[in-house]
Design an enzyme around this catalytic site. Structure first.
Site, PDB file in Angstrom:
ATOM      1  N   HIS A   1       1.475   7.004  -0.784  1.00 20.15           N
ATOM      2  CA  HIS A   1       1.160   6.361   0.447  1.00 20.15           C
ATOM      3  C   HIS A   1      -0.317   5.851  -0.117  1.00 20.15           C
ATOM      4  CE1 HIS A   1      -1.215   5.117   4.250  1.00 20.15           C
ATOM      5  NE2 HIS A   1       0.536   4.086   4.544  1.00 20.15           N
TER       6      HIS A   1
ATOM      7  N   HIS B   1       0.314  -1.262  -0.153  1.00 20.35           N
ATOM      8  CA  HIS B   1      -0.135   0.007   0.333  1.00 20.35           C
ATOM      9  C   HIS B   1       1.017   1.137  -0.245  1.00 20.35           C
ATOM     10  CE1 HIS B   1       1.106  -0.161   4.062  1.00 20.35           C
ATOM     11  NE2 HIS B   1       0.836   1.600   4.480  1.00 20.35           N
TER      12      HIS B   1
END
Length: 166
Positions: A84, A69
């Site tokens: 992110h 992620h």
């Protein structure tokens, strides 16, 4: 060498391309104080219009988070950029994320680094807004926000410009 003798040095400036397509927002729009307060570094956020992260410059993968992620990419100048995907997406434990690279891999600007499924992220109640921040701000002399709002296309236009310290 002459520049050192006369006190003039040439700084390294890096153009950072949009790593994903979507709407550019200020970091203050990110619903997470760590990013909104710039505690993780300065940069921008993008509300994605598609689920693809591309390389914002030529470089290497400094670190790929095991749940895919988030990624830290490094330019050969030493600039490190944290991308992110979404907020609180670590809780998805990798569900909805597919990395195309591993830590240590080299890449070219525009290469696909990670693909993600926005529907999976949003179904889990996580915002898909993606912060893009300088991970090693102490190495950056100046950061210019080239694009601060509007729509951008992944790999097609510069969104940030970083001037590195000598």
């Amino acid at each position: 060498m002459l520049s050192k003798l006369f006190g003039k040095t040439k700084s390294k400036t890096i153009e950072i391309l949009a790593p994903l397509s979507g709407e550019v927002l200020a970091l203050t729009a990110v619903p997470d104080e760590a990013f909104a307060g710039k505690h993780m570094g300065d940069g921008i956020a993008i509300e994605p219009s598609e689920g693809k992260i591309v390389a914002p410059f030529d470089g290497t993968v400094a670190h790929l988070i095991h749940t895919n992620h988030a990624i830290i990419v490094e330019h050969n100048s030493g600039l490190q950029l944290l991308i992110h995907i979404g907020i609180n997406t670590v809780a998805l434990n990798g569900n909805g994320f597919r990395a195309h690279v591993s830590s240590g891999d080299s890449f070219q600007a525009g290469d696909i680094l990670i693909e993600f499924d926005r529907a999976v992220i949003e179904a889990a109640g996580c915002p898909s807004i993606t912060p893009i921040v300088i991970a090693n701000e102490d190495e950056v002399k100046q950061l210019e926000h080239i694009v601060s709002s509007g729509s951008v296309t992944a790999g097609a236009e510069a969104v940030l410009r970083a001037e590195m310290n000598e």
